[in-house]
Design a protein around this motif. Sequence first.
Motif, PDB file in Angstrom:
ATOM      1  N   LYS A  64      -2.307   6.082   4.869  1.00  0.00           N
ATOM      2  CA  LYS A  64      -3.538   5.889   5.619  1.00  0.00           C
ATOM      3  C   LYS A  64      -3.368   6.422   7.047  1.00  0.00           C
ATOM      4  CE  LYS A  64      -5.453   2.096   2.942  1.00  0.00           C
ATOM      5  NZ  LYS A  64      -4.821   2.565   1.705  1.00  0.00           N
ATOM      6  N   ARG A 100       1.711  11.747  -3.997  1.00  0.00           N
ATOM      7  CA  ARG A 100       0.508  12.215  -4.673  1.00  0.00           C
ATOM      8  C   ARG A 100       0.837  12.646  -6.112  1.00  0.00           C
ATOM      9  NH1 ARG A 100      -4.225  13.395  -2.128  1.00  0.00           N
ATOM     10  NH2 ARG A 100      -4.330  12.997   0.126  1.00  0.00           N
ATOM     11  N   LEU A 151      -6.131   5.605  -1.282  1.00  0.00           N
ATOM     12  CA  LEU A 151      -6.092   5.913   0.149  1.00  0.00           C
ATOM     13  C   LEU A 151      -7.301   5.318   0.866  1.00  0.00           C
ATOM     14  CD1 LEU A 151      -4.670   7.543   2.436  1.00  0.00           C
ATOM     15  CD2 LEU A 151      -6.082   9.495   1.767  1.00  0.00           C
ATOM     16  N   ALA A 152      -8.434   5.301   0.194  1.00  0.00           N
ATOM     17  CA  ALA A 152      -9.661   4.790   0.808  1.00  0.00           C
ATOM     18  C   ALA A 152      -9.776   3.269   0.715  1.00  0.00           C
ATOM     19  CB  ALA A 152     -10.876   5.429   0.136  1.00  0.00           C
ATOM     20  N   ASN A 153      -8.902   2.628  -0.047  1.00  0.00           N
ATOM     21  CA  ASN A 153      -8.983   1.186  -0.274  1.00  0.00           C
ATOM     22  C   ASN A 153      -8.115   0.437   0.748  1.00  0.00           C
ATOM     23  OD1 ASN A 153      -9.233  -1.391  -1.273  1.00  0.00           O
ATOM     24  ND2 ASN A 153      -7.940  -1.030  -3.067  1.00  0.00           N
ATOM     25  N   TYR A 154      -8.743  -0.392   1.573  1.00  0.00           N
ATOM     26  CA  TYR A 154      -8.028  -1.147   2.601  1.00  0.00           C
ATOM     27  C   TYR A 154      -7.906  -2.628   2.249  1.00  0.00           C
ATOM     28  CZ  TYR A 154      -7.960   2.697   5.984  1.00  0.00           C
ATOM     29  OH  TYR A 154      -7.705   3.874   6.637  1.00  0.00           O
ATOM     30  N   ASP A 185      -5.461   7.396  -9.212  1.00  0.00           N
ATOM     31  CA  ASP A 185      -6.237   8.187  -8.255  1.00  0.00           C
ATOM     32  C   ASP A 185      -5.725   7.903  -6.845  1.00  0.00           C
ATOM     33  OD1 ASP A 185      -8.136   9.298  -6.543  1.00  0.00           O
ATOM     34  OD2 ASP A 185      -9.817   8.828  -7.870  1.00  0.00           O
ATOM     35  N   TYR A 186      -4.959   8.818  -6.297  1.00  0.00           N
ATOM     36  CA  TYR A 186      -4.390   8.622  -4.968  1.00  0.00           C
ATOM     37  C   TYR A 186      -5.474   8.515  -3.907  1.00  0.00           C
ATOM     38  CZ  TYR A 186      -1.653   9.351  -0.718  1.00  0.00           C
ATOM     39  OH  TYR A 186      -1.087   9.210   0.534  1.00  0.00           O
ATOM     40  N   ASP A 187      -6.469   9.364  -3.966  1.00  0.00           N
ATOM     41  CA  ASP A 187      -7.496   9.363  -2.927  1.00  0.00           C
ATOM     42  C   ASP A 187      -8.310   8.073  -2.948  1.00  0.00           C
ATOM     43  OD1 ASP A 187      -6.913  11.864  -1.752  1.00  0.00           O
ATOM     44  OD2 ASP A 187      -7.892  12.894  -3.410  1.00  0.00           O
ATOM     45  N   ALA A 188      -8.524   7.514  -4.134  1.00  0.00           N
ATOM     46  CA  ALA A 188      -9.219   6.230  -4.208  1.00  0.00           C
ATOM     47  C   ALA A 188      -8.371   5.127  -3.574  1.00  0.00           C
ATOM     48  CB  ALA A 188      -9.532   5.883  -5.663  1.00  0.00           C
ATOM     49  N   ASP A 190       0.865  -1.184   0.000  1.00  0.00           N
ATOM     50  CA  ASP A 190       0.000   0.000   0.000  1.00  0.00           C
ATOM     51  C   ASP A 190       0.896   1.226   0.000  1.00  0.00           C
ATOM     52  OD1 ASP A 190      -1.829   1.995   0.444  1.00  0.00           O
ATOM     53  OD2 ASP A 190      -2.708   1.101   2.236  1.00  0.00           O
ATOM     54  N   THR A 206      -0.047   4.416   0.080  1.00  0.00           N
ATOM     55  CA  THR A 206      -0.723   5.628   0.542  1.00  0.00           C
ATOM     56  C   THR A 206      -0.603   5.794   2.049  1.00  0.00           C
ATOM     57  OG1 THR A 206      -2.878   4.531   0.819  1.00  0.00           O
ATOM     58  CG2 THR A 206      -2.372   5.433  -1.358  1.00  0.00           C
TER      59      THR A 206
END
Length: 475
Positions: free
Chosen positions: A300, A336, A350-353, A345-348, A296, A298
Motif C-alpha cells: 500500500k 504479485r 491492495l485496495a482493501n484496507y 487478485d493482488y490489486d483487489a 496485509d 500488499t
Amino acid sequence: MKLPIHAIRLSIALFIGASATVSHAETIRVAIGTQDTTINCAPGGLLIRELHLLDKYLPHTGKYKDAQYDVQWKDFTSGAPLTNEMVAGKLDFGAMADFPGALNGAAFQKAGKRSVFITVLSGSIDGSGNGIVVPMNSPLHSIADLKGKTISVPFASTSHGMLLRAIKAQGWNPDTDVNIITQAPEVAGSALKAGKIDAHADFVPFADLFPYRGIARKIYDGAQSHAPTFHGALVDAAYAQKYPEIVVAYLRATIEANRLMNEDPEKYSLLIQKVTGVEAPVDYLYHGPLGIQTRDLTWKPEYRQAVATAIDTLKLLKKTDTALDPKTFIDDRYIREAFKESHLDYDAALANYAKLPLTANDAVTGKPIQNDRDVAQIWLTNEAHVRNYANPAEAFAALDKGRRGSEPVRVVYVRDHTNGLKLFAKQAWYVKDRNGAIVAFLLRSSASAYAQQISGKVDDYAAVSGQAEPSLAAR
C-alpha cells in the motif's frame, strides 16, 4: 532498472533452456532469518516453518527438476543481527520492520550488494503495534507527562522512530526535553518492574505483552502518531535474480500461512505461544478479528511511505549516510506473481484496507453482531474459540454470572470507543452512563473527556466488572 514480471518469466524460460543439459543435481540453500517473538512476522517465518509450508511450493520442474533443497531457519530477537548475517551471505531471506529493513538495504548497499523488500507481512497505516508503557504504579498517564523523564527504546527500531515522532508532536527537543536511552525489550521488562526507567517505547508485541503480564501500563499507542508502520520480508537481490521461482515459492507459503491464521486465529495463536512463550491472548490481540494490526501482504502507498520515512529518519539519526532509493528498494514483482499463482487478485487486496472482520453471533442473544464498534470478547481457557458480545456491559454481566464457576478466563477484550483499537479489558478505562451502558478507552484523558460530554463516570476494570481476576462458568 526493474524488469516487468513478464520479463522475469522470459528470463526464467531462457535460463531453463540454457541449463537443461546440466546433469548433476544442484543443492540450493534457502536460508531464512525470522523474528519469532515479533509475532506479526509469523506468516513469513514461524508458521511457514512449523507447518512445513515451504515444502509444498518449492519448485521441482524445469531447471529445478533434480534440485535438492537445504532449507535453513534461524531466529533473531531483532533486525540488526539478522541483517549482519544477510550481508555476510549466511542468510537469503529476512523478516523485519520498516526501520531495520531500511538499515538492511543501506548495509547491503554499503557492502556493494543489494537487498530488496519483497512483501509486507503485517502493519498499521496509523502506527498501531508500537507503543509506550510505564510501570504499573507510575503516576504518568499520557505522553504529555513524559517531559524531563527517562525513556528507553531499542535504538534504530521502528518504535524508536515512533518515539521521535511523538516527541516532535509535543514540540519537545529529543536531546534536552527527555532522556532517551537504548534498551532491548528483555532488559526493559526488568527495568520497568524495578522502576529504573520512567517509560519504555517498544515494537510488537512488547507494548502489549508487558501490560498483559502486569508489569506495565500502556499510555501511548502508535496509532496516535498516525505514522504507518509494518513488518515485512526482504531477500538478497542477487539470490532473487538467480532463483526467482524460489522467492515466489516462499511468498506462496506466506500467503497460505496468512490464510490459515485468518481461518482459525485462536488455534494458531496457541501455536505461536507454544513456540515463543508469547501468551496466546497477546497473539490473538494482533492476529484475531479487528486486531491491533492488519496482516496485509500488499504494498500500500502508506507502507511505501513508511520505508521512505525510515530512510530519512535513519539519516537524521546519523545511522546511515547511504542514499537508498525506496522506489527500487521495494520490489513488488514477486508478491504479485505469488498472488497470481495462488489464484488471488493482488490489486483487489491492495485496495482493501479493512482489518480481519468479525463475523460472529452475540453470545447472549445468538443474533449476528451488526455493529462492532464497542464489541467485547471473552476467551475461556477450556474453549477453542472466543465468545463475542455486542458491548462491554454484556460481557461483564456474563463474567458476573460466572463468578461461582471454576473455569478461568484467558482474557477479556474491549475496543476503544474513539478509534476502535482493540484493548485488554484490564488495561482500559471505562465510562458508564446513567442507563448502564459502558464504553472503553485506552487513555484516561479520553475517558474523562467523554464522561464530561454525557455526564458519566470514569471507572477502571475492577469497578465496572466487579472482579480483578475474572472466571466464567462453562455454559
